[in-house]
Design a protein around this motif. Structure first.
Motif, short mmCIF file in Angstrom:
data_model
loop_
_atom_site.label_atom_id
_atom_site.label_comp_id
_atom_site.label_asym_id
_atom_site.label_seq_id
_atom_site.Cartn_x
_atom_site.Cartn_y
_atom_site.Cartn_z
N MET A 1 0.73 -1.47 0.21
CA MET A 1 0.08 -0.01 0.22
C MET A 1 1.37 1.58 -0.21
SD MET A 1 -2.75 -1.08 2.46
CE MET A 1 -3.78 0.27 2.27
N GLU A 2 2.01 1.08 1.00
CA GLU A 2 2.51 2.16 1.10
C GLU A 2 3.18 2.84 -0.15
OE1 GLU A 2 6.29 4.70 1.06
OE2 GLU A 2 6.33 2.08 0.67
N GLU A 3 3.70 1.44 -1.18
CA GLU A 3 4.55 1.37 -2.73
C GLU A 3 4.09 2.22 -4.15
OE1 GLU A 3 6.14 -1.93 -3.88
OE2 GLU A 3 7.60 -1.98 -2.09
N ALA A 4 1.96 2.01 -3.22
CA ALA A 4 0.89 2.64 -4.31
C ALA A 4 0.79 3.84 -4.30
CB ALA A 4 0.56 1.98 -4.02
N GLY A 5 1.15 4.44 -3.33
CA GLY A 5 0.96 5.86 -2.73
C GLY A 5 0.16 6.92 -1.37
N PHE A 6 -0.11 5.44 -0.72
CA PHE A 6 -0.85 5.26 0.32
C PHE A 6 -0.10 5.60 1.38
CE2 PHE A 6 -3.71 2.69 -2.27
CZ PHE A 6 -4.66 3.26 -1.94
N LYS A 7 -0.50 6.04 2.43
CA LYS A 7 -0.49 6.94 3.83
C LYS A 7 -0.55 6.05 4.92
CE LYS A 7 0.92 11.28 6.59
NZ LYS A 7 0.25 12.36 6.56
N ILE A 8 0.21 5.68 5.82
CA ILE A 8 -0.13 4.59 6.69
C ILE A 8 1.00 5.25 7.57
CG2 ILE A 8 0.70 2.40 7.76
CD1 ILE A 8 0.44 1.39 4.78
N LEU A 9 -0.07 5.34 9.44
CA LEU A 9 0.80 5.79 10.06
C LEU A 9 0.42 5.27 11.21
CD1 LEU A 9 1.67 8.99 11.58
CD2 LEU A 9 -0.29 9.62 11.62
N LEU A 10 1.27 5.44 12.52
CA LEU A 10 1.58 4.25 13.52
C LEU A 10 1.51 5.46 14.62
CD1 LEU A 10 2.37 1.14 13.02
CD2 LEU A 10 0.39 1.52 13.47
N ASP A 11 0.42 5.28 15.32
CA ASP A 11 0.53 6.86 16.51
C ASP A 11 -0.59 6.99 17.46
OD1 ASP A 11 0.90 9.08 17.72
OD2 ASP A 11 -0.39 10.42 16.90
N GLN A 12 0.14 6.59 18.94
CA GLN A 12 -1.10 6.62 20.31
C GLN A 12 -1.45 5.48 20.12
OE1 GLN A 12 -2.39 10.12 20.68
NE2 GLN A 12 -0.74 11.48 21.40
N GLY A 13 -0.74 4.04 19.87
CA GLY A 13 -2.22 3.14 19.42
C GLY A 13 -2.43 3.59 18.63
N CYS A 14 -3.05 3.94 17.69
CA CYS A 14 -3.77 3.92 17.08
C CYS A 14 -3.37 3.42 15.43
CB CYS A 14 -4.58 5.20 17.40
SG CYS A 14 -6.18 4.95 15.46
N LEU A 15 -3.82 3.16 14.09
CA LEU A 15 -2.97 2.24 13.05
C LEU A 15 -4.25 3.26 11.75
CD1 LEU A 15 -1.73 1.48 10.41
CD2 LEU A 15 -2.93 -0.67 10.67
N LYS A 16 -3.75 4.53 11.22
CA LYS A 16 -4.60 4.99 10.48
C LYS A 16 -4.43 5.27 9.26
CE LYS A 16 -5.51 8.57 13.32
NZ LYS A 16 -5.97 10.29 14.00
N ILE A 17 -4.86 5.08 8.30
CA ILE A 17 -4.44 4.98 6.90
C ILE A 17 -5.46 5.63 5.34
CG2 ILE A 17 -4.85 3.16 4.76
CD1 ILE A 17 -3.76 0.98 6.72
N TRP A 18 -4.76 6.33 5.07
CA TRP A 18 -5.15 6.92 4.10
C TRP A 18 -5.12 6.81 2.14
CZ3 TRP A 18 -2.85 8.62 8.53
CH2 TRP A 18 -3.37 9.38 9.45
N ASP A 19 -5.79 7.19 1.25
CA ASP A 19 -5.67 6.94 0.27
C ASP A 19 -4.72 8.09 -0.45
OD1 ASP A 19 -7.28 8.90 -0.31
OD2 ASP A 19 -8.72 8.49 -1.36
N GLN A 20 -4.42 8.20 -1.87
CA GLN A 20 -2.96 8.47 -2.31
C GLN A 20 -3.83 10.29 -2.81
OE1 GLN A 20 -4.65 5.78 -3.77
NE2 GLN A 20 -3.36 4.91 -5.27
N ARG A 21 -5.33 10.16 -2.39
CA ARG A 21 -5.93 11.83 -2.38
C ARG A 21 -6.43 12.37 -0.85
NH1 ARG A 21 -10.82 11.40 -6.32
NH2 ARG A 21 -10.03 11.31 -8.67
N ARG A 22 -5.15 11.54 0.51
CA ARG A 22 -5.03 11.66 1.49
C ARG A 22 -6.84 11.55 2.29
NH1 ARG A 22 -0.91 10.10 0.18
NH2 ARG A 22 0.74 10.83 0.26
#
Length: 207
Positions: A1-22
């Motif tokens: 997903m990261e190679e496809a342009g998705f944004k992945i964030l691990l912060d304060q015990g939570c995983l968030k995923i955004w697409d190419q358009r954020r």
């Protein structure tokens, strides 16, 4: 997903995923075993699948969306084995309405026509055309009088020459016809929406 342009964030015990358009796609809390479990429902495609609770609608689809009056005639005359009697002949299929709709005919004449010369002038900048002329022109500025259908065609090498050409046309047309153009009808592209072009039209009273 990261190679496809998705944004992945691990912060304060939570995983968030955004697409190419954020745009936020998923927000997953951390589990007791330090795993981020995301539960997804697989989409079931319905392409090429005929669905319907009524037997009549199923036969309607099997016969290529034949109207219900035709299906009832087939059943009454026993032309198809196993076809039941169709009762609701007045129902309308949405797919049939979309697939069989017709486009309205083009009008034979415009709703509005100019009553005087140069009252309405249609203008359009066309190109680039290939090959270019021997003098290097690859565009042409076409102006058409709505009443007489008289045309002016001026060759251009660049789009920024449209303003200069129109000022020359405006002066010549006013001298030949004895009146200045009233309304210039264009596609509102960039060369016609430039500040200098608009200011000239306002100064000369051209709409």
């Amino acid at each position: 997903m990261e190679e496809a342009g998705f944004k992945i964030l691990l912060d304060q015990g939570c995983l968030k995923i955004w697409d190419q358009r954020r745009r936020l796609l998923a927000k997953v809390p951390c589990g007791a075993n330090r795993l981020y479990v995301l539960k997804l429902d697989n989409a079931k495609p319905v392409c090429l699948v005929a669905q319907g609770t009524s037997t009549a609608w199923q036969w309607h689809t099997r016969f290529g969306h034949l109207n219900f009056r035709g299906l009832r005639q087939l059943a009454q005359e026993e032309m198809v084995r196993g076809l039941p009697q169709i009762e609701h002949v007045d129902q309308v299929c949405d797919s049939c309405l979309v697939g069989k709709q017709r486009r309205l005919a083009f009008p034979t004449e415009a709703k509005y026509r100019a009553a005087h010369k140069l009252e309405l002038v249609h203008g359009n900048l066309c190109g680039p055309v290939t090959p270019t002329t021997p003098s290097g022109n690859k565009l042409f500025f076409l102006l058409v009088d709505d009443l007489s259908r008289y045309m002016w065609l001026i060759l251009l090498s660049t789009k920024d020459q449209a303003f200069t050409v129109f000022t020359v046309f405006h002066a010549h047309a006013k001298a030949e016809a004895g009146r200045k153009p009233g309304t210039l009808h264009t596609d509102r592209s960039g060369e016609f929406m430039a500040r200098t072009f608009i200011e000239h039209c306002v100064q000369e009273g051209v709409q």
